[in-house]
Design a protein around this motif. Structure first.
Motif, PDB file in Angstrom:
ATOM      1  N   VAL A 149       7.150 -12.367   5.834  1.00 17.82           N
ATOM      2  CA  VAL A 149       6.500 -12.825   4.601  1.00 17.82           C
ATOM      3  C   VAL A 149       6.203 -14.311   4.746  1.00 17.82           C
ATOM      4  O   VAL A 149       6.932 -15.043   5.430  1.00 17.82           O
ATOM      5  N   PRO A 161       5.043  -4.406   8.101  1.00  9.35           N
ATOM      6  CA  PRO A 161       4.091  -5.219   7.339  1.00  9.35           C
ATOM      7  C   PRO A 161       4.239  -6.733   7.531  1.00  9.35           C
ATOM      8  O   PRO A 161       5.329  -7.250   7.755  1.00  9.35           O
ATOM      9  N   TRP A 188      -0.660  -4.591   8.612  1.00  9.43           N
ATOM     10  CA  TRP A 188       0.351  -3.780   9.299  1.00  9.43           C
ATOM     11  C   TRP A 188       0.179  -3.870  10.806  1.00  9.43           C
ATOM     12  O   TRP A 188      -0.948  -3.854  11.323  1.00  9.43           O
ATOM     13  N   SER A 202       4.467 -17.541   2.200  1.00  5.24           N
ATOM     14  CA  SER A 202       3.841 -17.916   0.935  1.00  5.24           C
ATOM     15  C   SER A 202       3.395 -19.374   0.959  1.00  5.24           C
ATOM     16  O   SER A 202       4.220 -20.285   1.066  1.00  5.24           O
ATOM     17  N   SER A 214       0.435 -15.074   1.455  1.00  6.77           N
ATOM     18  CA  SER A 214      -0.519 -15.674   0.529  1.00  6.77           C
ATOM     19  C   SER A 214      -0.900 -17.041   1.069  1.00  6.77           C
ATOM     20  O   SER A 214      -0.077 -17.743   1.670  1.00  6.77           O
ATOM     21  N   THR A 225       4.586 -12.843  -4.221  1.00  2.00           N
ATOM     22  CA  THR A 225       4.655 -12.323  -2.853  1.00  2.00           C
ATOM     23  C   THR A 225       5.861 -11.402  -2.698  1.00  2.00           C
ATOM     24  O   THR A 225       5.781 -10.335  -2.075  1.00  2.00           O
ATOM     25  N   ILE A 262      -1.829  -8.060   2.788  1.00  2.54           N
ATOM     26  CA  ILE A 262      -0.819  -7.217   3.444  1.00  2.54           C
ATOM     27  C   ILE A 262      -1.489  -6.616   4.668  1.00  2.54           C
ATOM     28  O   ILE A 262      -2.562  -6.012   4.563  1.00  2.54           O
ATOM     29  N   ILE A 274       3.217  -9.764   5.080  1.00  3.58           N
ATOM     30  CA  ILE A 274       2.819  -9.978   3.684  1.00  3.58           C
ATOM     31  C   ILE A 274       2.737 -11.478   3.432  1.00  3.58           C
ATOM     32  O   ILE A 274       3.696 -12.206   3.692  1.00  3.58           O
ATOM     33  N   ARG A 299       5.139  -8.042  -4.182  1.00  2.00           N
ATOM     34  CA  ARG A 299       4.343  -7.188  -3.295  1.00  2.00           C
ATOM     35  C   ARG A 299       5.231  -6.541  -2.232  1.00  2.00           C
ATOM     36  O   ARG A 299       4.973  -5.407  -1.812  1.00  2.00           O
ATOM     37  N   LEU A 300       6.247  -7.262  -1.807  1.00  2.00           N
ATOM     38  CA  LEU A 300       7.200  -6.685  -0.857  1.00  2.00           C
ATOM     39  C   LEU A 300       7.905  -5.476  -1.462  1.00  2.00           C
ATOM     40  O   LEU A 300       8.151  -4.464  -0.782  1.00  2.00           O
ATOM     41  N   ASN A 324      -4.209 -13.295  -1.249  1.00  2.14           N
ATOM     42  CA  ASN A 324      -3.033 -12.487  -0.899  1.00  2.14           C
ATOM     43  C   ASN A 324      -3.427 -11.416   0.112  1.00  2.14           C
ATOM     44  O   ASN A 324      -4.522 -10.851   0.035  1.00  2.14           O
TER      45      ASN A 324
END
Length: 315
Positions: A114, A141, A266, A116, A145, A36, A264, A143, A39-40, A262
């Motif tokens: 984020v 974003p 916006w 996770s 999972s 994760t 992402i 982000i 991906r950031l 997963n």
């Protein structure tokens, strides 16, 4: 509708920190947390305020550097887990006891969120997504999972078959997880745009079914569905173990699958690219094999049209 007992989940996470296998059972969460974070890094921006929602042991935020964020809030419902959470060595970090179902942040105050492997225990997932979207500044974003629907299907099937045979019915021992298609719909309904969703799998092997169940307890991932049975009978466990070995045994042992979804998403902003109107495409997918030929034809027509509109161009 409340599916999960959130108080029980908090207690399970608290108790997991006292188990002897606590640290060694975090392998899935550590791996997905790093992915994760990776991906950031794909987003080439520097964020002022970042939130690690359901941070656990800081699986994501421990990796964040000063080139990515200036300030981090680690949010976790379990106080004992939060105390053990690792922080970034470079970025100022504040720890907050926060339930994912009740976010305390002001509207348009965050630059990135984020999360996770935490949101699969949230009852009001649409409400949680909406709160995150409102907390983000425009064009920022989210982000994350989550465990997908096929997670631990081997254990689920084995237990269901054993209970059906011995007790004439089944009860939920594995949490219901969000489907990939449902996740996209929920994020869209919450107001997010430009969604990217993909699926990974992490497979592990165990000597026996009880070892897997002890690892899940060490992760704080034991069942907290309201309709769960308080205990599993010994004969049910023994029969489930037998069926597990018959169906899912490999050379390494009993295989367990963790499906990871997963995403992402916006927060909306007028500057973001808009999809083309329906019917504006120049080619049909059925002509994909002739794409080079069609491209030449279109360019030729455009040149002829341009000459007709600008007769002086060739002089």
């Amino acid at each position: 509708m409340n599916v999960f007992d959130r108080k029980a989940k908090r207690l399970q996470r608290d108790r997991s920190t006292t188990l002897p296998n606590f640290e060694e059972s975090q392998y899935v969460k550590e791996e997905i947390g790093y992915r994760t974070y990776d991906r950031l890094l794909d987003i080439k921006r520097e964020f002022d305020v970042a939130v690690d929602l359901g941070c656990g042991l800081g699986y994501v935020s421990r990796h964040i550097t000063k080139d990515t964020a200036k300030l981090i809030y680690q949010c976790e419902m379990s106080e004992k887990l939060l105390k053990k959470a690792e922080v970034s060595p470079e970025v100022p970090t504040y720890k907050l006891i926060v339930d994912e179902e009740f976010l305390p942040f002001k509207d348009k105050s965050l630059d990135v969120v984020v999360s996770s492997l935490s949101l699969h225990w949230v009852n009001d997932l649409p409400g949680c997504f909406k709160a995150v979207q409102k907390s983000l500044k425009p064009d920022r974003p989210f982000i994350g999972s989550m465990f997908g629907g096929d997670t631990l299907f081997e254990l689920r099937v084995s237990l269901q078959l054993a209970e059906q045979e011995l007790q004439g019915g089944i009860s939920p021992h594995i949490s219901p997880f969000t489907d990939v298609r449902d996740l996209g719909n929920l994020l869209n309904r919450a107001g997010f745009t430009m969604l990217t969703i993909d699926v990974d799998e992490v497979k592990s092997s165990y000597d026996d079914m009880l070892s897997l169940m002890m690892d899940l307890k060490g992760m704080g991932e034991n069942n907290c569905v309201w309709t769960r049975r308080p205990m599993l009978h010994r004969n049910t466990i023994e029969l489930a173990e037998k069926k597990y070995r018959e169906m899912y045994s490999t050379e390494e042992g009993l295989e367990a699958t963790f499906q990871i979804v997963n995403f992402i998403a916006w927060s909306p902003d007028p500057s973001q690219p808009k999809p083309l109107q329906r019917g504006s495409a120049k080619f049909s997918l059925k002509d994909i094999e002739r794409i080079d030929e069609l491209t030449k034809d279109v360019k030729s027509l455009e040149e002829e049209l341009d000459k007709g509109l600008n007769p002086k161009k060739d002089k």
